[in-house]
Design an enzyme around this catalytic site. Sequence first.
Site, PDB file in Angstrom:
ATOM      1  N   GLU A 187      -5.766   3.528  -3.114  1.00  0.00           N
ATOM      2  CA  GLU A 187      -5.631   2.377  -3.798  1.00  0.00           C
ATOM      3  C   GLU A 187      -4.936   2.410  -5.216  1.00  0.00           C
ATOM      4  O   GLU A 187      -4.840   1.003  -5.450  1.00  0.00           O
ATOM      5  CB  GLU A 187      -7.136   1.746  -3.055  1.00  0.00           C
ATOM      6  N   ARG A 191      -1.584   0.481  -6.632  1.00  0.00           N
ATOM      7  CA  ARG A 191      -1.932  -1.290  -6.759  1.00  0.00           C
ATOM      8  C   ARG A 191      -1.884  -0.041  -8.546  1.00  0.00           C
ATOM      9  O   ARG A 191      -1.067  -1.467  -8.920  1.00  0.00           O
ATOM     10  CB  ARG A 191      -3.645  -1.621  -6.531  1.00  0.00           C
ATOM     11  N   ASP A 319       0.938   5.635   8.509  1.00  0.00           N
ATOM     12  CA  ASP A 319       1.673   5.055   7.789  1.00  0.00           C
ATOM     13  C   ASP A 319       3.081   4.892   6.613  1.00  0.00           C
ATOM     14  O   ASP A 319       4.410   5.418   6.997  1.00  0.00           O
ATOM     15  CB  ASP A 319       1.701   3.375   7.892  1.00  0.00           C
ATOM     16  N   GLU A 453       3.653  -6.865   6.063  1.00  0.00           N
ATOM     17  CA  GLU A 453       4.248  -6.141   6.339  1.00  0.00           C
ATOM     18  C   GLU A 453       5.576  -6.542   7.512  1.00  0.00           C
ATOM     19  O   GLU A 453       6.633  -5.978   6.957  1.00  0.00           O
ATOM     20  CB  GLU A 453       3.911  -5.152   7.381  1.00  0.00           C
ATOM     21  N   THR A 537       4.767   1.041  -1.868  1.00  0.00           N
ATOM     22  CA  THR A 537       4.362   0.531  -1.250  1.00  0.00           C
ATOM     23  C   THR A 537       3.450  -0.504  -1.258  1.00  0.00           C
ATOM     24  O   THR A 537       2.911  -0.915  -0.157  1.00  0.00           O
ATOM     25  CB  THR A 537       3.141   1.778   0.325  1.00  0.00           C
TER      26      THR A 537
END
Length: 575
Positions: A187, A191, A319, A453, A537
């Site tokens: 994360e 981010r 994913d 998504e 992502t």
Amino acid sequence: MARGSRSVTSSKWRYCHPSYYLKRPKRLALLFIGFVCVSFVVWDRQTLVREHQVEVSELRKEVTDLAHLLSELNNKQGTSGKIDLSTKVTRSSKEVLDDPIDIQRREKVKEAMLHAWGSYEKYAWGQDELQPQSKSGVNSFGGLGATLIDSLDTLYIMGLNEQFQKAREWVANTLDFNKDYEASVFETTIRVVGGLLSAYDLSGDKVFLDKAREIADRLLPAWNTPTGIPYNIINLSHGRAHNPSWTGGESILADSGTEQLEFIVLSQRTGDPKYQQKVENVIIQLNKTFPGDGLLPIYINPHSGAAGYSPITFGAMGDSFYEYLLKVWIQGNKTSVVKHYRDMWEKSMKGLLSLIRRSTPSSFAYICEKNGGSLTDKMDELACFAPGMIALGSFGYSAAEDSQKFLSLAEELAWTCYNFYQSTPTKLAGENYFFHSGQDMSVGTSWNILRPETVESLFYLWRLTGNKTYQEWGWNIFQAFEKNSRIESGYVGLKDVNSGVKDNMMQSFFLAETLKYFYLLFSPSSVIPLDEWVFNTEAHPLRIVTRNEGGLDKNLNEKQKPFSRIGGRKEGRSG
């Protein structure tokens, strides 16, 4: 003498008398031909003048229309966001004028961003995320200003200059990474590292690059394992790394294979190869025992590199590993140096085909999860990134039939994901769906936490096919968010997409991804063109740089040029 003069004059005037030519037919014919030629020349010139006047008139009208449009846009967003035409992406005036609906929708999305950002600024400035119903902030990521950093590139792309500059000053003067906090390496990378690098690539402001390097240095000890496959948790202050207890000491596939883009880009921008070396070693290790179908379980042993007995999924925890195999290849400009990424991705796509089933009676295509040798008829909304990824990768196949096969599959899956939204009373998707024979789909976990998504995939499919249907689907989803999730103090998720009961969290990825993809869905293709940028992502665009043999390119340390603008998937929390 006088008589002679009058005779000469008389002989000249005879050429003007009709009888002269009637007696001489050849000269009459020549005179007629000359008259016709002169008439054509004069007529053609007058026609050109008239056409030129019409063109000038049309150009003046277009300039006037543009001036009115610019005035309206400036009035809407105020002087702080005033558009400077000198910094715009070059495009024809026709491109602007031909799609007034897109312009209107783009402005609606920008207004939504201003509402979300203004609420964060008012009630949670500098904290990780806003809790809109209680009008308070919460530090979900250790107090790193996650929403602020996640929003930097969205603000920049939308041309919200005043808001961007205020956020930049906070990053430069207040952002502190020395936190006694157990941070997720995944994360924090997607981010914070990704958000700072994107802000640098867009603006050229070195303060963002310096901060990205500082936080990356604090994350690096996570890769100090026997195989180099990282631990997924690290203390930002002390540097102690470990895996969460609930994984039984294993590393998570997505969490370990979704740092490659950011760390490769960081090495390119700084000229320091250590970041790239750490993350590329992970792929080397995984490729040693990469299965023929390219599908890996979600748990990997960081000491041996062996895959544990665990589910295979394109949803949570699996994913973005597959996403980054494709995107590292794209970010390296598809050279031979990064070809092994593409090869691994194509293997994974063969495996994905084995997970595809279709519902009855409506034949919705969906991606199953796999446990051992059996398939589960369940698909996460998180897996709705896959249509966009498949479409993006479909154009890299050498065989035309493979390209078309995967593009068609992407379109089928996008239709399924759109129906995740359309099938609920609120027109917002639940967290996952189950498929039953004869009954198509039913929502499983019924919350919605503002995920991006499906909108992401609609953006890619619109960009790659030009089919405006995807814009219409996106607009329907945007309106559902406006109706159900917007409140006076920001945007919230829903605890239940059937009842519409609201939660108390505005996820940082709503500003980083959901609103950005909505905005780009209604923007010209020249805004963040896909042949120059690749999205991480968390929807942070990073510049494509050609990867060559021999390591880092020579020009990567040069001062970054600012981008001209118009204007992983996350675990999330249900808060």
